[in-house]
Design a protein around this motif. Sequence first.
Motif, mmCIF file in Angstrom:
data_model
loop_
_atom_site.group_PDB
_atom_site.id
_atom_site.type_symbol
_atom_site.label_atom_id
_atom_site.label_comp_id
_atom_site.label_asym_id
_atom_site.label_seq_id
_atom_site.Cartn_x
_atom_site.Cartn_y
_atom_site.Cartn_z
ATOM 1 N N ARG A 34 0.827 -1.205 0.000
ATOM 2 C CA ARG A 34 0.000 0.000 0.000
ATOM 3 C C ARG A 34 0.865 1.259 0.000
ATOM 4 O O ARG A 34 1.917 1.307 0.647
ATOM 5 N N GLY A 36 0.635 5.605 0.274
ATOM 6 C CA GLY A 36 -0.173 6.754 0.668
ATOM 7 C C GLY A 36 0.521 7.562 1.742
ATOM 8 O O GLY A 36 1.640 7.250 2.154
ATOM 9 N N ARG A 37 -0.160 8.596 2.238
ATOM 10 C CA ARG A 37 0.478 9.476 3.219
ATOM 11 C C ARG A 37 0.288 9.005 4.663
ATOM 12 O O ARG A 37 0.938 9.502 5.577
ATOM 13 N N ASN A 41 1.351 2.477 5.874
ATOM 14 C CA ASN A 41 1.500 2.013 4.491
ATOM 15 C C ASN A 41 2.900 1.446 4.298
ATOM 16 O O ASN A 41 3.854 1.828 4.988
ATOM 17 N N ALA A 50 -1.369 13.701 -1.397
ATOM 18 C CA ALA A 50 -1.629 12.280 -1.559
ATOM 19 C C ALA A 50 -2.755 11.866 -0.612
ATOM 20 O O ALA A 50 -2.910 12.412 0.475
ATOM 21 N N SER A 51 -3.545 10.874 -1.028
ATOM 22 C CA SER A 51 -4.598 10.361 -0.168
ATOM 23 C C SER A 51 -3.988 9.510 0.938
ATOM 24 O O SER A 51 -2.844 9.042 0.838
ATOM 25 N N ARG A 52 -4.788 9.279 1.996
ATOM 26 C CA ARG A 52 -4.280 8.501 3.126
ATOM 27 C C ARG A 52 -3.786 7.125 2.670
ATOM 28 O O ARG A 52 -2.693 6.694 3.031
ATOM 29 N N VAL A 53 -4.626 6.423 1.917
ATOM 30 C CA VAL A 53 -4.195 5.184 1.254
ATOM 31 C C VAL A 53 -4.506 5.402 -0.223
ATOM 32 O O VAL A 53 -5.639 5.269 -0.663
ATOM 33 N N HIS A 54 -3.508 5.758 -0.980
ATOM 34 C CA HIS A 54 -3.698 6.261 -2.332
ATOM 35 C C HIS A 54 -3.841 5.131 -3.359
ATOM 36 O O HIS A 54 -4.717 5.158 -4.223
ATOM 37 N N ASP A 68 -5.705 1.856 -8.116
ATOM 38 C CA ASP A 68 -6.032 3.106 -7.444
ATOM 39 C C ASP A 68 -7.132 2.840 -6.413
ATOM 40 O O ASP A 68 -8.096 2.113 -6.693
ATOM 41 N N SER A 71 -8.498 7.395 -4.868
ATOM 42 C CA SER A 71 -7.713 8.549 -4.416
ATOM 43 C C SER A 71 -8.319 9.846 -4.957
ATOM 44 O O SER A 71 -9.044 9.848 -5.961
ATOM 45 N N THR A 75 -4.272 8.017 -9.809
ATOM 46 C CA THR A 75 -3.007 7.321 -9.991
ATOM 47 C C THR A 75 -2.743 7.218 -11.484
ATOM 48 O O THR A 75 -3.652 6.886 -12.264
#
Length: 553
Positions: A34, A36-37, A41, A50-54, A68, A71, A75
Motif C-alpha cells: 500500500r 499513501g500518506r 502504508n 496524496a490520499s491517506r491510502v492512495h 487506485d 484517491s 493514480t
Amino acid sequence: MAGSSPQSTNAASVVVVDPSGRRSTVAIESLPFRIGRQAGNQLVMRDNRASRVHAQIIREGGDYWIEDLNSRHGTYVNGARIERHRLQDSDRIEFGSADSYQLIFVGAGGRVARLIDHFPEPAATGSKLGKLKAVMEVARALQAALPTQDVLGAVIDAALAVTGSERGFLLLRNDGDLEMKVARDNAGNALAESDLQVPRRIIRKALEQRRDLLSMTFDHAGATGIRAEHTAADLDLRSVVCVPLIRIGAGLTQETIGISTANETVGVIYMDSRIGVADLSAGNRELLQTLAIEASTILDNARLLEEGRERQKIEEELKVARQIQQSLYPRQLPSEGWFRACGSSAPSLQVGGDYYDVLRVNESCWAVAVADVSGKGVSSALLACYLQGALSAASHSAQTIQQTIELINRFLVERAEGEKYATVFHCTLERDGRLRYVNAGHCAPLVASSDGRLRSLETTGVPLGLIPDANVATVETTLVAGDKVIIFTDGVTEARGEGSEFYGADRLRRVIKLNAPQSSEHMHDAILDDVRAFTQDAPQADDVTLVVLEYRP
C-alpha cells in the motif's frame, strides 16, 4: 518518504524519486503493497496532496498490478490515469501532481544490474563487442529511470563477463583516496568492502603510474608470469585487472583514452580471480576500454545531473529570497498630501544589498531610509534585511535618530568584524519642513528646488560597521514648498554604458534640473529612463536604488 528497505534478490521493487529528486529503492516484499500518506502504508509519501491510502500493488498469477484506491487526485502509469494496471519493467507511476513522488517499477529479477544475463553467450569471440554494446545500450536507456548505482552495477557485471574474473569492485576518487561504490561477484552477489583485501594505496599507485589498462598474472609456482609478493601471495590471487575510469572531456574517444594523464583518472574498476586467469585475449582489451568510457560517461552524466539539480535548487531558493526581499519594500508610497514619495530598487543579482523604506511616524512626520551594503549576493541581502528591521523598529524622533545609527554601527562592528559595512542615509521630515538627517558615508542626496537650484546633503560620518565608536552627526535643514529630495545609491551614478564609462553625477544633475518643476513620480521615472538610455539595458554590476521625496505643504 518512509518504508525504505533493501532490495530483495527475488522481489520486485520500485525506485522512489521524492519531490526533491532523491532516489531510493524499496522492495515489494509485503503484499498488498500500500502507498499513501498515512503511517502504516508500506510506502509512506510525505505529501499532503496524496490520499491517506492512495494506491496498492498486488500480485496475481505471477504478475504485479497497481490499483487506485479511490484517491482524490488519481493514480497515473506512464502519463495515463488508471484504475487498475498490469505493471511492466520501467513503468512510471505518478500520483496526480507533477512535483510529487514518482515511482519506477522494476520486476522481479529485472534489475539493470543483471541485464547481461538476458543475452546468450556468443559463439565467437569477435561477437563480444556487439554483446557488450547491446548491454550498455540497455543500461543507458534505463539510466534515466533507475539509480546510477544500479547502472554502475551493470558495468561491473559486464566487466566480469568479459574477463571471466571472479570479483569486481568500482572505486571512485574522493579527497585523494578511493571510495567503494560497487562490490559484487560474478554471480551478482553483493560483497562487503572488506572483501577487497588489496590495500587501496597499491591500487591508487598503480593508477598513478599507468595510463591504460593494468593487468597482472601471478604464478605461485614461479614458472611463468610475475611472481606475487607479500599482498598477492597472502591473498592467493591468480590475476588482477585494473581499468581506469577517465574524466570525460570534449573529443575523448576509445582511441584517446589510453593517453590520458593520471590527473584525469576519476576512479577504477578493479577485478581479481583466485582460480582462473583473466581473459585479456584479442579484442577483450578494447571491450574493457569501451566499458571504461561508458562507465565514465554514466558517472559524468550523474555528476552533471546532480550539479544541475543543485543549481536549480539554489536558483529556486534565490527566487524565493528575492520575492521575500521585494515584499519588504513599501507596497504603497504617499502620492497625495504634504509629503509624497516614489522609489524603486533593482538588484544586479537575484537578491540585492540595497534597501529603502518610507515610514509614517505620525500625522506630521515621515521617516525615510536608504542603505547600500558592501558587496553583492545573499550575505549583503541578509544584512540589508537586518538594517530594514532595525530602522523600522526605531522611533524616528529627532532625539533618537542618531542613537539608532550608533546602535546599528556597534552591531555591525561586532558581528561583521569589518568584512561588511553599509552606507546609510536616514532622515525624518516634518510638516513644517524641518528635515533632520544622518548620512553615514552614503552618496550625497540632492535637494532640488522648483526653479532648478540644487544643493547636496553631504556625509556626516563614516559608513556603519567600520569604526566601533564612530560619531555620525545629525544635521537639520529646512525644505520649502516644491522641494524634492533625490536619494540614490552608487549603482545609479556608476551605471556603465556601452563604452564602459560611468553614468556620472553630472548627467544625473542635468536630468534633475530639467525635471525640477515636475512631480516626484515624474522625476523618478525620468532619471531611470535616462539611466536605461545610457546603459542600453546592459547588465549592471551594482544594485540601482532611487527614492524621490516631495514636500508640498
